[in-house]
Write an enzyme that holds these catalytic residues in place. Structure first.
Site, PDB file in Angstrom:
ATOM      1  N   ASP A   1      39.757  -2.203  54.861  1.00 41.53           N
ATOM      2  CA  ASP A   1      39.707  -3.373  53.984  1.00 41.53           C
ATOM      3  C   ASP A   1      38.980  -3.248  52.757  1.00 41.53           C
ATOM      4  OD1 ASP A   1      41.607  -5.007  55.494  1.00 41.53           O
ATOM      5  OD2 ASP A   1      39.930  -5.032  57.237  1.00 41.53           O
TER       6      ASP A   1
ATOM      7  N   HIS B   1      33.243  -1.507  61.943  1.00 39.26           N
ATOM      8  CA  HIS B   1      34.116  -1.404  62.992  1.00 39.26           C
ATOM      9  C   HIS B   1      33.816  -1.132  64.176  1.00 39.26           C
ATOM     10  CE1 HIS B   1      38.428  -0.028  64.012  1.00 39.26           C
ATOM     11  NE2 HIS B   1      38.559  -0.578  63.097  1.00 39.26           N
TER      12      HIS B   1
HETATM   13  N1  COA Z   1      27.700  -6.103  57.558  1.00 36.50           N
HETATM   14  C1  COA Z   1      26.509  -6.124  57.982  1.00 36.50           C
HETATM   15  N2  COA Z   1      26.112  -5.981  59.430  1.00 36.50           N
HETATM   16  C2  COA Z   1      26.987  -5.755  60.067  1.00 36.50           C
HETATM   17  C3  COA Z   1      28.432  -5.803  59.755  1.00 36.50           C
HETATM   18  C4  COA Z   1      28.778  -6.057  58.358  1.00 36.50           C
HETATM   19  N3  COA Z   1      29.888  -5.704  57.677  1.00 36.50           N
HETATM   20  N4  COA Z   1      29.209  -5.338  60.576  1.00 36.50           N
HETATM   21  C5  COA Z   1      28.454  -5.299  61.808  1.00 36.50           C
HETATM   22  N5  COA Z   1      27.137  -5.471  61.364  1.00 36.50           N
HETATM   23  C6  COA Z   1      25.895  -5.421  62.189  1.00 36.50           C
HETATM   24  C7  COA Z   1      25.854  -6.867  63.040  1.00 36.50           C
HETATM   25  O1  COA Z   1      25.187  -7.701  62.310  1.00 36.50           O
HETATM   26  C8  COA Z   1      25.105  -6.457  64.273  1.00 36.50           C
HETATM   27  O2  COA Z   1      23.724  -6.034  63.931  1.00 36.50           O
HETATM   28  P1  COA Z   1      22.772  -6.175  65.192  1.00 36.50           P
HETATM   29  O3  COA Z   1      23.107  -5.693  66.200  1.00 36.50           O
HETATM   30  O4  COA Z   1      21.483  -6.205  64.483  1.00 36.50           O
HETATM   31  O5  COA Z   1      22.692  -7.763  65.504  1.00 36.50           O
HETATM   32  C9  COA Z   1      25.801  -5.091  64.564  1.00 36.50           C
HETATM   33  O6  COA Z   1      26.112  -4.444  63.313  1.00 36.50           O
HETATM   34  C10 COA Z   1      26.968  -5.062  65.404  1.00 36.50           C
HETATM   35  O7  COA Z   1      27.937  -5.808  65.047  1.00 36.50           O
HETATM   36  P2  COA Z   1      29.169  -6.668  65.742  1.00 36.50           P
HETATM   37  O8  COA Z   1      29.692  -7.669  64.946  1.00 36.50           O
HETATM   38  O9  COA Z   1      28.493  -7.159  67.015  1.00 36.50           O
HETATM   39  O10 COA Z   1      30.243  -5.428  65.784  1.00 36.50           O
HETATM   40  P3  COA Z   1      31.563  -5.434  66.408  1.00 36.50           P
HETATM   41  O11 COA Z   1      31.926  -4.168  67.006  1.00 36.50           O
HETATM   42  O12 COA Z   1      31.845  -6.697  67.494  1.00 36.50           O
HETATM   43  O13 COA Z   1      32.292  -5.825  65.100  1.00 36.50           O
HETATM   44  C11 COA Z   1      33.386  -6.033  62.921  1.00 36.50           C
HETATM   45  C12 COA Z   1      33.184  -5.259  64.228  1.00 36.50           C
HETATM   46  C13 COA Z   1      34.496  -5.506  62.237  1.00 36.50           C
HETATM   47  C14 COA Z   1      34.209  -7.343  63.442  1.00 36.50           C
HETATM   48  C15 COA Z   1      32.139  -6.075  62.253  1.00 36.50           C
HETATM   49  O14 COA Z   1      31.841  -4.955  61.681  1.00 36.50           O
HETATM   50  C16 COA Z   1      32.420  -7.129  61.066  1.00 36.50           C
HETATM   51  O15 COA Z   1      32.506  -8.291  61.115  1.00 36.50           O
HETATM   52  N6  COA Z   1      32.838  -6.717  59.885  1.00 36.50           N
HETATM   53  C17 COA Z   1      32.981  -7.436  58.839  1.00 36.50           C
HETATM   54  C18 COA Z   1      34.567  -7.883  58.704  1.00 36.50           C
HETATM   55  C19 COA Z   1      35.549  -6.776  58.393  1.00 36.50           C
HETATM   56  O16 COA Z   1      35.496  -6.001  57.512  1.00 36.50           O
HETATM   57  N7  COA Z   1      36.572  -6.820  59.477  1.00 36.50           N
HETATM   58  C20 COA Z   1      37.462  -5.758  59.259  1.00 36.50           C
HETATM   59  C21 COA Z   1      37.796  -4.654  60.470  1.00 36.50           C
HETATM   60  S1  COA Z   1      38.627  -3.406  60.192  1.00 36.50           S
END
Ligand code: COA
Length: 378
Positions: A314, A260
């Site tokens: 979720d 998140h």
């Molecule tokens: N599984 C594995 N790794 C994850 C992850 C996940 N669900 N969510 C984040 N990470 C990792 C990323 O790979 C990244 O790693 P790195 O720094 O080594 O490259 C780091 O954590 C930061 O992730 P990032 O996607 O840049 O963070 P964000 O703040 O932009 O994204 C979300 C937040 C929610 C988009 C992201 O956590 C995600 O894609 N989650 C899965 C989708 C989800 O469940 N969405 C519902 C949100 S309520």
């Protein structure tokens, strides 16, 4: 030192708001001053809608009035049903919800009325009508007739009854009502921001909600609950979780339902949904989906704890909805049917103190080029 600029508006404050507060470090979520645990335990979705729209919990007369207003609004124009019947049966329910919401703007008698009273009426109508669209589409896509709501019943009761065609059991209604409370608002999440950006041009409420639905649809936002269920269905057996996760992690794929932007602790909504999913599994003698989810968490969480990644809203909603008999294609529309309350609360706040959103970008493209006639280009 890296010269990479921050992206994704992380930590950027773009509005003052008195609707919702999140403490991401402590895993705390507060609507209008009330902790989410307190509201989930004691209130109803209708009460929370009143709270988010008005800033205070309702008196019993105010709640009766809101229920009456919702009751009157629980209807769709026949021509909206005609639009739904004309769509391909395999259309994405979120696309259908978006399209029908835009259409409702053209039928709403106050569609372009931008007064506060006009917008409050639209917030109530949208909250009553989105579940009708989602459930009608579910039945139409199965070549069944949509069912009419029972105006004397709650939004949660009606949603379940209109999908299944039978009276839902009281525990399912209570659980579903709690899920609606948990999803109702979440500060400036992507879809709410999208709604506020649209409203800030002084576009109307239906247009802003239509934009928000399109934003919620994505798998990084509301679409993650469907992706979690897809994963559980792929795993299929509790005994297969370890092998699935080992392959998944070796491929360095994200696990949906985790992570998140704001929470660096377990999402408080996931804590509540986890208990609900466990209890539903126990009552329905179908604990497999909960057990599989818990095993995924046990395996995955320690590998990402250092990055502050925990289950989000979720993750456990997927197994809870599945055990309730809700089809996967409705998971994200359910999110929209709840979040419409938060979107519209934010829209009322935006309209009351509006300024256009217009950020800058950091230009990294070419400069100083001279136009070349087409025959001179390589
Ligand atoms: N599984 C594995 N790794 C994850 C992850 C996940 N669900 N969510 C984040 N990470 C990792 C990323 O790979 C990244 O790693 P790195 O720094 O080594 O490259 C780091 O954590 C930061 O992730 P990032 O996607 O840049 O963070 P964000 O703040 O932009 O994204 C979300 C937040 C929610 C988009 C992201 O956590 C995600 O894609 N989650 C899965 C989708 C989800 O469940 N969405 C519902 C949100 S309520």
């Amino acid at each position: 030192m890296s010269d990479k600029k921050p992206s994704g508006l992380e930590d950027v404050v773009v509005a003052q708001s008195s609707i919702c507060f999140i403490d991401g470090e402590r895993g705390q979520l507060v609507y209008r001053g009330y902790d989410i645990d307190d509201l989930a335990e004691n209130s109803s979705f209708e009460e929370v809608a009143y709270l988010l729209w008005n800033g205070d919990l309702p008196s019993s007369a105010q709640l009766d009035q809101l229920r009456q207003d919702l009751r009157h609004a629980m209807t769709l124009p026949d021509r909206v049903y005609d639009i739904l019947r004309d769509l391909p049966f395999d259309a994405s329910p979120m696309r259908v919800l978006q399209l029908a919401t835009a259409a409702l703007g053209t039928f709403d008698p106050l569609g372009d009325d931008m007064s506060d009273a006009g917008n409050r009426g639209k917030a109530i109508r949208l909250t009553a009508q989105l579940p009708l669209i989602a459930t009608a589409w579910h039945r139409i896509s199965q070549e069944q007739e949509p069912l009419a709501p029972d105006p004397d019943k709650s939004l949660a009761h009606n949603f379940l009854a209109m999908i299944c065609g039978q009276e839902p059991d009281p525990y399912a209604v209570k659980t579903f009502d709690t899920a609606l409370i948990l999803h109702a608002d979440h500060e400036l999440n992507a879809s709410t921001f999208s709604a506020r950006v649209t409203a800030a041009t002084l576009s109307d409420m239906h247009s802003a909600v239509t934009a928000a639905i399109g934003t919620l649809k994505g798998p990084l936002h509301g679409g993650a609950n469907e992706a979690v269920m897809k994963m559980l269905l792929e795993i299929d057996e509790a005994e297969s979780v370890d092998a699935y996760m080992s392959t998944h992690l070796a491929a360095k794929k994200k696990v949906m339902g985790f992570g998140h932007r704001v929470y660096k602790a377990k999402d408080p909504r996931a804590v509540i949904l986890e208990k609900m999913s466990e209890e539903l599994g126990r009552r329905r003698n179908d604990s497999k989906w909960f057990e599989m989810s818990r095993r995924v968490e046990e395996i995955f969480q320690p590998t990402v704890a250092s990055k502050g990644i925990f289950p989000n809203v979720d993750f456990y909603s997927a197994s809870a909805y599945h055990v309730m008999g809700i089809p996967r294609s409705l998971f994200t529309p359910i999110f929209a049917c709840s979040r419409v309350v938060g979107w519209t609360a934010h829209l009322l706040e935006q309209y009351a103190n509006n300024r256009l959103f217009r950020p800058d970008s950091d230009y990294i493209g070419k400069t100083g080029l001279k136009y070349q006639p087409i025959e001179n280009r390589g």
